[in-house]
Design a protein around this motif. Sequence first.
Motif, short mmCIF file in Angstrom:
data_model
loop_
_atom_site.label_atom_id
_atom_site.label_comp_id
_atom_site.label_asym_id
_atom_site.label_seq_id
_atom_site.Cartn_x
_atom_site.Cartn_y
_atom_site.Cartn_z
N SER A 105 0.82 -1.22 0.00
CA SER A 105 0.00 0.00 0.00
C SER A 105 0.86 1.26 0.00
O SER A 105 0.40 2.34 0.38
CB SER A 105 -0.92 -0.01 1.23
N PRO A 157 -9.27 0.73 -7.13
CA PRO A 157 -9.23 0.06 -5.82
C PRO A 157 -9.05 -1.46 -5.88
O PRO A 157 -8.60 -2.06 -4.92
CB PRO A 157 -10.59 0.41 -5.20
N ASP A 158 -9.39 -2.09 -7.01
CA ASP A 158 -9.24 -3.55 -7.06
C ASP A 158 -7.80 -3.97 -7.35
O ASP A 158 -7.40 -5.10 -7.06
CB ASP A 158 -10.19 -4.15 -8.10
N PHE A 212 -3.81 -1.84 -3.58
CA PHE A 212 -4.23 -2.08 -2.20
C PHE A 212 -4.14 -0.77 -1.41
O PHE A 212 -3.18 -0.02 -1.54
CB PHE A 212 -3.34 -3.15 -1.56
N VAL A 221 -8.70 3.69 -0.94
CA VAL A 221 -10.04 3.74 -0.34
C VAL A 221 -10.58 5.17 -0.44
O VAL A 221 -9.86 6.09 -0.80
CB VAL A 221 -10.00 3.29 1.14
N HIS A 259 -8.27 -2.20 5.40
CA HIS A 259 -8.16 -1.91 3.96
C HIS A 259 -8.51 -3.15 3.13
O HIS A 259 -9.11 -3.04 2.06
CB HIS A 259 -6.76 -1.42 3.63
N TRP A 284 -12.17 -3.46 3.01
CA TRP A 284 -12.71 -2.54 1.98
C TRP A 284 -12.59 -3.17 0.60
O TRP A 284 -13.56 -3.19 -0.17
CB TRP A 284 -11.93 -1.21 2.02
N GLN A 285 -11.41 -3.71 0.29
CA GLN A 285 -11.20 -4.27 -1.05
C GLN A 285 -12.13 -5.47 -1.30
O GLN A 285 -12.62 -5.65 -2.41
CB GLN A 285 -9.73 -4.70 -1.20
N ARG A 286 -12.37 -6.25 -0.24
CA ARG A 286 -13.27 -7.41 -0.38
C ARG A 286 -14.73 -6.98 -0.50
O ARG A 286 -15.58 -7.78 -0.87
CB ARG A 286 -13.12 -8.34 0.84
N LEU A 316 -15.81 -4.56 -2.45
CA LEU A 316 -16.10 -3.94 -3.75
C LEU A 316 -17.17 -4.73 -4.49
O LEU A 316 -17.33 -5.93 -4.29
CB LEU A 316 -14.82 -3.89 -4.61
#
Length: 802
Positions: A153, A243-244, A247, A250, A285, A288-290, A292
Motif C-alpha cells: 500500500s 481500488p481492485d 491495495f 479507499v 483496507h 474494503w477491497q473485499r 467492492l
Amino acid sequence: FQISCLLGQIELEGRRPPLMPSGKSLPCFQPYEVSPRSGGFVTGRFLTGIKPPEFFFHCMAGREGLVDTAVKTSRSGYLQRCIIKHLEGLVVQYDLSVRDSDGSVIQFLYGEDGLDIPKTQFLQSRQFPFITDNYEVIRKSKHLDEVLAKMDSEITERHFKAINKWKAKHFTPSPREGAFLLYSQKKMARVKKQIPAGEFINGKDPATQQVIEMWYSLEEHGRKKYLKKATNCPDPCLAAYRPDIHFGSVSETFQEIVDKYIWESSNSNYIKSDLSLDRLKALLHLKWQRSLCDPGEAVGLLAAQSIGEPSTQMTLNTFHFAGRGEMNVTLGIPRLREILMVASANIKTPMMSVPVFNTKRALKKAKKLKKWLTRVCLAEVLHKIDVQESFQTEGKNNKYRLYRIMFYFLPYQQYQQENCLTPEGILHYVETRFFKLLLEAIKRKSTKLASFKLINTRKASRKDIDQDTGESLGNQDDHEGEGEEKIVDAEADEGDTDATEAKRREKQEEEIDYESEEEVAEDQDEDSEDRNEESRSPAESLDQETDNRGSPEDGCEGDFTAAHEVGKRKKKKVSSLELDQQRVNAVLGINQAIEDYKYDKQEELWCEITMKLPIMKVHFDLSSLVVSLAQNAVVHEVKGITRCLLNETANKKGEKELILNTEGLNLPELFKYADILDLRRLYSNDIHAMANTYGIEVALRVVEKEIKDVFAVYGIEVDPRHLSLVADYMCFGGVYKPLNRIGMQSNSSPLQQMTFETSFKFLKEATMLGIHDELKSPSACLVVGKVVKGGTGLFDLKQPLK
C-alpha cells in the motif's frame, strides 16, 4: 390505542372533514359549529363503541384510504416498470465501471466508491472493535498472512500524504483560484491609483491592461511563487488508483474513520500482542477491497427496485404545506413522476431558496426585497366594490343600462408592511389598465352569452361556438395556453391504463366552461402588458433608503410606470385643476361606454366610474364579473414569482440564519442582489432551470437531492448509490432526459424499445432506417433466447478442445 383509548382526529386529504353548503359538516350538527366533534374529532373507542356521526367520519377516512391504495398501486407499478426498462442493461464490468449494454459508460465507479451496498454495513466504525476481537479467526479462515504479504500500500499512502499536506496549507480550497487571479488581486488597487480611468479597449480599462502587461513581463521565479500558491488539490485516491488493483486505495471518508479509530486505540493504552496498529489498518483496507461490487452485478435493476418498492408505501397526497403551512410543495408519487418519468420543464410548484447575508444592512434590504418580489392582485388592496344599476332610455328604440361602480381601496397603513404599492400607484393602475380589462371582459361576456342563446336551440359543439362568435383571436390564445398544459399532462399520464381517467377528461373537454376560459385569457393579457409596463427594477430603488413618504421601511418605488413619473413631473408646471381634468379625460377616452369618472383627489382611496351599456336580451351580473376580474388583475409582479417568504432556520454550525423562499422561479432576478443574498448557496427544485444556469453536473445533484427529499417526508431512506446511478443515467448524455418513451428513443437497441411501449412505432422506424440490433441488451437477449450479459452470463468460458 384506538381500541382502549380513542380514535382521535379524522383526516381527509390532510385536512378536517369539509363543510357542506349549509355550513354543517354533517346534518346532525349546527351550522358553523366549532366543537371538536363536528370537526371530525372522535372521542369514542372501539371497546365501548363509537356514536353514529363519529362512525360516519371514520368511514369517510377509511374510504379515502381504500381509494388511495387502489389508485396508488397502478401509479407506482408503472413508475417502477419505466425505471426498470431503462436501467435493465446497467451492469458492473471487470474494470469496476458501470456501463449500459451498448458499452456507454454511466459511472467510472459504481456509486462513486465502487462498494457493494449490503457489504457497506461492515465498513462502519461501530464494526471495527468486532473485527479487532475476531482477528485470530479471520486470520486462520482467510489465509490473512499470505494475502497481506502480497499487498503493497506504499503508493496509496504516498498519495494520501500529498493530499493531507495540501490541505494543511490551504484551509479554504477554492477551485477557481488561478495564479493570475492572485496576482491581479494583489496589484490591482495600487495600479488603479496610479493610472487614471480612460476609455475601454477590447472591454478592458487601462488599469486592467497594465496589470496584464505586468504579469507577462514577470520573470519565471516571480511567476512560480503565484503558481505554487494556486496549485489545485491532488485527485482523490479512488480517482487516481483503481481500488481492485492498488491495495489501500479507499475513499477519503473511510480513510478518516480508520485513522480516527487507530488514533483513539493508540491513545487508550491499546495492548494486543499479535495485532499491531499497522496490521489492523491493513486488515481494514483488505475488508474494503473485499467489499467492492462484483463484476456482473445488475446494479441498474437493483436501483430501479430500490426506488420503485418504497414508492408503493407513499400516499398519493399531492400537496404538503412545509414549514408553517405556507409553501405549497408537490410530494409523493406525483413528484417522483415529475422528476423521473416526465422530466418536466414546467413543474407544478417551482420554488427557490437562498440564504440572506447576516449583516444589518442585508437583513434590512431583504425585507424590502421580499415586498418587491411578492405579487399583488387588485383584490388584495380593495376594501369593497359598490355597483349601482339603473335604466335609461333615449328616444323610442335606444335603451341603456347605467352602471355606477365605486371602488374603495384599503388605507395605506394596512398593506405597507406586506407589499411595495402606494395608493397613487394603485389608482394609476386602475385608470390605465383595469378599466380597459373590464370593458374587454364585458364585451367578451356579452358576445358569448348572445352566441350561447343562438346556439342553445340546436345543441352545438365547441367548434360551432368558436365560428359563431367573432373572437377567434382571443380564443386561439386561450387554446394555446391550454394546449401546452395538456401536452405536459399527456406525458405525465402516458401508459396509465385508467379508463375512468380518460372518460373524465373527455367529459371535461365536452363541457364548455366559459368562465375559466375568460380568466385564462385575461391572465395572459395582463401578464404580457404588465411585463411591458415594468420599466424599472428595484435594484436602484432598494439602494434608496427612503421613499416618497419618508419612511425608510418602504423603499420600493418600482411600481410606478414611466408614464406616471412623467405625470408627476408635470405637476410642478401645470396647475392641479388642469391635471385632474387630464386624468379624467384620459379615462373617458378609453371607450365611448364610459360616461363619467371621479376620484379621491386628496387621499386617492376611492374612484367612481359610470358606464352606459346597450340593453341585451341576456342579462348578466356585472358585480361578480368585476370581483372575479379584480382577483386576477395583477397590479405588481416580478416575472415568474408569485410569493416570497423570509424564514429563519439554523445552519450546519447551529447559527440562526434568514432564508428567502419564493414560490415561482426567476433566477436572473435574484442574481441582481449579490450584496444581500448568498448566491453561492442558491437552490431551486426546477431541474431544467438549474441545468440551464449552472450546467448538467448541478442538475445531477439536484435530481439526487429531490428524490431523497420526496422519500424523506415519509421517513424512507434510499441508499445514495442507487440515487446517484439513476441521476447519472438520466444526465450522462449531457441533457436531462426522462425515463419514458421519449427517453427510450435514444436507446441503441430497437428490441428494447419495442418491448417498452409503442412497439409498432419503434418497429417501423427500425425497419425503415435499417437499424441494427447487436443483441446485447437484456430485452433483446430474452427475445431471441440468448443468455443475458449480466451476473454469471457476463463472461465466456474457454475450454481445451482435447
